[in-house]
Design an enzyme around this catalytic site. Sequence first.
Site, PDB file in Angstrom:
ATOM      1  N   ASP A 148       0.846  -1.192   0.000  1.00  0.00           N
ATOM      2  CA  ASP A 148       0.000   0.000   0.000  1.00  0.00           C
ATOM      3  C   ASP A 148       0.891   1.255   0.000  1.00  0.00           C
ATOM      4  O   ASP A 148       0.699   2.176   0.791  1.00  0.00           O
ATOM      5  CB  ASP A 148      -0.942  -0.028   1.218  1.00  0.00           C
ATOM      6  N   HIS A 174      -2.934   0.789  11.761  1.00  0.00           N
ATOM      7  CA  HIS A 174      -2.688  -0.620  11.463  1.00  0.00           C
ATOM      8  C   HIS A 174      -1.190  -0.863  11.312  1.00  0.00           C
ATOM      9  O   HIS A 174      -0.423   0.060  11.095  1.00  0.00           O
ATOM     10  CB  HIS A 174      -3.395  -1.026  10.166  1.00  0.00           C
ATOM     11  N   GLN A 205      -3.022  -5.364   6.129  1.00  0.00           N
ATOM     12  CA  GLN A 205      -2.924  -4.266   7.106  1.00  0.00           C
ATOM     13  C   GLN A 205      -3.899  -4.548   8.255  1.00  0.00           C
ATOM     14  O   GLN A 205      -5.118  -4.436   8.079  1.00  0.00           O
ATOM     15  CB  GLN A 205      -3.251  -2.923   6.436  1.00  0.00           C
ATOM     16  N   ARG A 209       3.134  12.638  10.349  1.00  0.00           N
ATOM     17  CA  ARG A 209       1.841  12.609   9.664  1.00  0.00           C
ATOM     18  C   ARG A 209       1.126  11.354  10.160  1.00  0.00           C
ATOM     19  O   ARG A 209       1.503  10.236   9.826  1.00  0.00           O
ATOM     20  CB  ARG A 209       2.038  12.537   8.156  1.00  0.00           C
ATOM     21  N   ASP A 220      -1.312   8.731  10.154  1.00  0.00           N
ATOM     22  CA  ASP A 220      -2.063   8.194   9.017  1.00  0.00           C
ATOM     23  C   ASP A 220      -3.430   7.641   9.429  1.00  0.00           C
ATOM     24  O   ASP A 220      -3.541   6.934  10.432  1.00  0.00           O
ATOM     25  CB  ASP A 220      -1.221   7.073   8.391  1.00  0.00           C
ATOM     26  N   GLU A 231      -4.097  12.970   9.485  1.00  0.00           N
ATOM     27  CA  GLU A 231      -4.623  12.698   8.147  1.00  0.00           C
ATOM     28  C   GLU A 231      -6.015  12.100   8.316  1.00  0.00           C
ATOM     29  O   GLU A 231      -6.172  10.920   8.590  1.00  0.00           O
ATOM     30  CB  GLU A 231      -3.720  11.720   7.381  1.00  0.00           C
ATOM     31  N   HIS A 250      -0.760  11.951  -3.027  1.00  0.00           N
ATOM     32  CA  HIS A 250      -0.558  10.637  -3.629  1.00  0.00           C
ATOM     33  C   HIS A 250      -1.846   9.821  -3.702  1.00  0.00           C
ATOM     34  O   HIS A 250      -1.888   8.786  -4.338  1.00  0.00           O
ATOM     35  CB  HIS A 250       0.473   9.873  -2.802  1.00  0.00           C
ATOM     36  N   ASP A 251      -2.891  10.270  -2.977  1.00  0.00           N
ATOM     37  CA  ASP A 251      -4.134   9.494  -2.935  1.00  0.00           C
ATOM     38  C   ASP A 251      -5.117   9.968  -3.994  1.00  0.00           C
ATOM     39  O   ASP A 251      -4.934  11.012  -4.626  1.00  0.00           O
ATOM     40  CB  ASP A 251      -4.764   9.610  -1.539  1.00  0.00           C
ATOM     41  N   ARG A 294      -3.806   4.583  -7.935  1.00  0.00           N
ATOM     42  CA  ARG A 294      -3.258   5.814  -7.349  1.00  0.00           C
ATOM     43  C   ARG A 294      -1.809   6.066  -7.763  1.00  0.00           C
ATOM     44  O   ARG A 294      -1.308   7.187  -7.633  1.00  0.00           O
ATOM     45  CB  ARG A 294      -3.353   5.749  -5.815  1.00  0.00           C
TER      46      ARG A 294
HETATM   47  C1  GLC Z   1      -3.830   6.944   4.133  1.00  0.00           C
HETATM   48  C2  GLC Z   1      -2.820   6.998   3.028  1.00  0.00           C
HETATM   49  C3  GLC Z   1      -3.201   6.026   1.956  1.00  0.00           C
HETATM   50  C4  GLC Z   1      -3.265   4.643   2.561  1.00  0.00           C
HETATM   51  C5  GLC Z   1      -4.175   4.602   3.788  1.00  0.00           C
HETATM   52  C6  GLC Z   1      -4.001   3.350   4.579  1.00  0.00           C
HETATM   53  O1  GLC Z   1      -5.069   7.379   3.718  1.00  0.00           O
HETATM   54  O2  GLC Z   1      -2.701   8.296   2.521  1.00  0.00           O
HETATM   55  O3  GLC Z   1      -2.302   6.078   0.883  1.00  0.00           O
HETATM   56  O4  GLC Z   1      -3.746   3.740   1.600  1.00  0.00           O
HETATM   57  O5  GLC Z   1      -3.916   5.667   4.671  1.00  0.00           O
HETATM   58  O6  GLC Z   1      -2.773   3.342   5.259  1.00  0.00           O
END
Ligand code: GLC
Length: 625
Positions: free
Chosen positions: A125, A168, A236, A266, A268, A310, A380-381, A506
Amino acid sequence: MAGSKPLTKSEIFDLRWQRARRDLIGPFTRLYAGRIDPEDLLERTRSLSLRHWNDRSADLRRLDLERDLNPDWFLGQDMVGYVFYIDKFAGRLDQLPSRIDYLADLGVTYAHMMPCLKPRPGASDGGYAVMDYREINPDLGTMADFQKANLALRASGISTCIDMVLNHTAKEHEWAVKARAGDPFYQDFYRMFDDDTLPKRYEETLIEIFPDQAPGNFTYYDDMEKWVWTTFNEYQWDLNWENPEVFLAILDVILFLANKGVQAFRLDAVAFMWKRMGTGCQNLPEVHDILQALTQATRVAAPAVIHKAEAIVGPRDLVPYLGTGTHAGRESQLAYHNNLMVQFWSSLASRDTRLMTHVLQTHFPEQFRRACFAPYIRCHDDIGWAITDDDAQAVPPMSGFGHRTFLADFYNGSFPGSFARGADFQSNPETGDRRTNGSFASLAGLEAALERDDAAEIDLATRRILMGHALIASFGGIPLLYMGDELGLTNDHSFRDDPALADDGRWMQRPAMDWQRASEVAETDQPHGRIWRGVRHIMAVRKATPQLASDNGTRIVDSGNPAVFTYLRLGDDRTVTCVCNFSEHPQRVALDLPEGAIDLLTRKPAPMQGAHVLVEPYGALWLRA
Ligand code: GLC
């Protein structure tokens, strides 16, 4: 502590601990009182922090002191962020220092290196399946390289941010491996179920994040005869944040990495950290307690460090991540402004900013206490069209479903007249929900215009890209430049040849840096030169404009012209009136401007036509006395 001697290291620690204790006791009691005496948890947090504080290098402790004295350091208008994959930007970590001049030239002060901790082998991922938080991804280098790169960045005034994936771990992480082998201590680190009764009941109210490649939120493992909560991909495993041992284990990792020179984490996918039956298991109040506790505990042993949440969620759910109510000034210092991002693309497609004005005016405070957004246009998403039915209905005759469908069609290029070259992502036929992939430049029309070699269209696409950068540079918060956007890099389809990446669209917006183009930017008339010089100029003007600092309020005003988005940056002394034209036609707006206002971006008098301000196609103006 009386006396005339300077404070000792341990006295400083004690003072910090006293400050933090007040902000930890509430969250600890609410989150964990059923499982551990909050006083015991406080004591364990204190001793863990003390251990890391004692390990902290002298230079980082100096930075701690600087930021203790200036806790608003990240709110300055001098802050400019840049987000990149180490391999795609520099190859390996030991080559990163040779690219710092490029960042410094753009004005960057905050560098977010995309996932760089050791991921699981194969599909990971994009690195968000971490196998070892204490090691750097061997493809990128070693921990020593990482520390050196951090030092070099810091010497150039750039703070390092890295991803801390805390919802995770990879199923190959040591904790998960032990859990799988039957160790009950580590089984309690995850959310495991003996049969599918509870998973099925949870599923009734959960959404799917990757319905295409990873449907459902739970995975069954034959060998241990258990179901595991797996919100994202099967590999995950969601951590169980109801367990205080998870809190301590993650805090331990954060402080370990902080001592390697990381200055921002950051955090996540934070929205998913707490689960409750009968809810969507996103944005639950406990998440805010966890984030406050992590932020305040981090400040004890590493006050130089800040946290960025995030949470890619709707407006109502987003605001609390910057601290509201009892969390004000105590939660994450930063959060992604995904709503500004969505509204940028929405207004660009419809040439109509009424929804943008409504959403940003209705749901967001003008400022936060000791916190700010990180505005961005691309990352990146994928883009999730987080527009609620209620908000859409406030702008008749718009409907939520209709507008979301329009945006997905516009940006995959199928809507008649669309300039965009993106692609659908995770289409869910049941809900009609579709998300969108594509790079800034491709979504903004540059790819199509270059292909047609249409000079007028190339010009318009270039203007769209610069207007977006002017928006994030002035809106308030730390603007995040996403690697390659400053050069107008278009979609990259090469990921389809790599089996570990091919099923994740992505990767389209994760191209490699184009150093050839970067070497041409000073001279060339090609769009990449124009964009790069424009972005650099915008950031330089931002830095020279104190009113744009993030601790000044942002007030959205209705310009009376639907094509034009207008907001005021409320400086102590003067106000900057910012205007963005979201259409390809010149627009006129009536604005209440001070005598002799100039446009800071061009240093020319405000362009007037009679009593109106004239805004060029896709133009941006920053007007101030
Ligand atoms: C966040 C990341 C993304 C990832 C997800 C799970 O949203 O930006 O790229 O797939 O978390 O870790």
